[in-house]
Write an enzyme that holds these catalytic residues in place. Structure first.
Site, PDB file in Angstrom:
ATOM      1  N   TYR A   1       0.764  -1.163  -0.065  1.00  0.00           N
ATOM      2  CA  TYR A   1       0.025  -0.002  -0.091  1.00  0.00           C
ATOM      3  C   TYR A   1       0.783   1.298   0.033  1.00  0.00           C
ATOM      4  CZ  TYR A   1      -3.134   3.737   1.523  1.00  0.00           C
ATOM      5  OH  TYR A   1      -3.900   4.628   1.696  1.00  0.00           O
TER       6      TYR A   1
ATOM      7  N   GLU B   1     -11.548   4.666   4.870  1.00  0.00           N
ATOM      8  CA  GLU B   1     -10.961   5.654   5.711  1.00  0.00           C
ATOM      9  C   GLU B   1     -12.059   5.729   6.851  1.00  0.00           C
ATOM     10  OE1 GLU B   1      -8.129   6.719   6.384  1.00  0.00           O
ATOM     11  OE2 GLU B   1      -7.002   6.372   4.394  1.00  0.00           O
TER      12      GLU B   1
ATOM     13  N   TRP C   1      -5.288   1.460  10.634  1.00  0.00           N
ATOM     14  CA  TRP C   1      -5.532   1.196   9.213  1.00  0.00           C
ATOM     15  C   TRP C   1      -4.991  -0.217   8.905  1.00  0.00           C
ATOM     16  CZ3 TRP C   1      -8.083   2.886   5.356  1.00  0.00           C
ATOM     17  CH2 TRP C   1      -7.643   2.590   3.958  1.00  0.00           C
TER      18      TRP C   1
END
Length: 186
Positions: free
Chosen positions: A20, A42, A50
């Site tokens: 990512y 998000e 995350w």
């Protein structure tokens, strides 16, 4: 520790997070569907890490029709209720139902602006904000722009978009580039 390792340190050896970092984080993306996906992910991350969300990303894509905005907007209460039993998702009613709410709001934004992308990038006059940071401590968690965008998103009915989440969202779609200057992704 080399500077490259510092920029990636939040990935903590997690291959998915490293990928990512290297291929999505702070990379400019003008695709409305991808932007909607990042907005929803998000939002799901509020109060969580995350890493948790990224590891559930494929389950979210499957549950929410690959984040097709129109399909998410048409999800029934029954379909959303059923997702509350899906152990591969964050089973928070407000977050699950928030995807449909956000999809409906994004459709209205698309109608008004021509695309979600045009709306979002209008907050930064179409130009990526580059941080030119040397140390992780310099990277902000929010900005005046994320505060303004957050306020406007909320006004339009989008949920889970406080100024800190909105700043993370801006990073996720490349409106902001906060890679350290010595990072190979800068």
């Amino acid at each position: 520790m080399k500077q490259l390792d510092v920029c990636q340190s939040w990935a903590m050896g997690d291959v998915l997070l490293e990928d990512y970092h290297d291929h999505e984080w702070c990379k400019i993306n003008h695709d409305d569907q991808f932007q909607f996906e990042m907005l929803c992910l998000e939002g799901a991350s509020v109060g969580l890490s995350w890493s948790i969300i990224l590891h559930k990303r494929e389950a979210y894509k499957k549950a929410f029709h690959d984040f097709n905005i129109e399909k998410c907007a048409k999800m029934s209460d029954e379909e959303l209720e059923a997702l509350l039993t899906n152990k591969d998702l964050i089973r928070n009613r407000n977050k699950i139902f928030g995807v449909r709410k956000n999809a409906l709001a994004v459709l209205r934004i698309q109608e008004e602006y021509g695309s979600f992308d045009k709306y979002l990038w209008s907050f930064i006059d179409g130009e990526q904000i580059v941080g030119h940071w040397h140390h992780l401590e310099e990277i902000p968690t929010q900005s005046e722009i994320s505060q303004a965008l957050s306020k406007d998103l909320k006004k339009r009915g989008i949920v889970y978009v406080g100024p800190i989440i909105t700043y993370s969202f801006m990073q996720s779609i490349g409106m902001v580039n906060d890679h350290l200057v010595d990072c190979h992704c800068f």
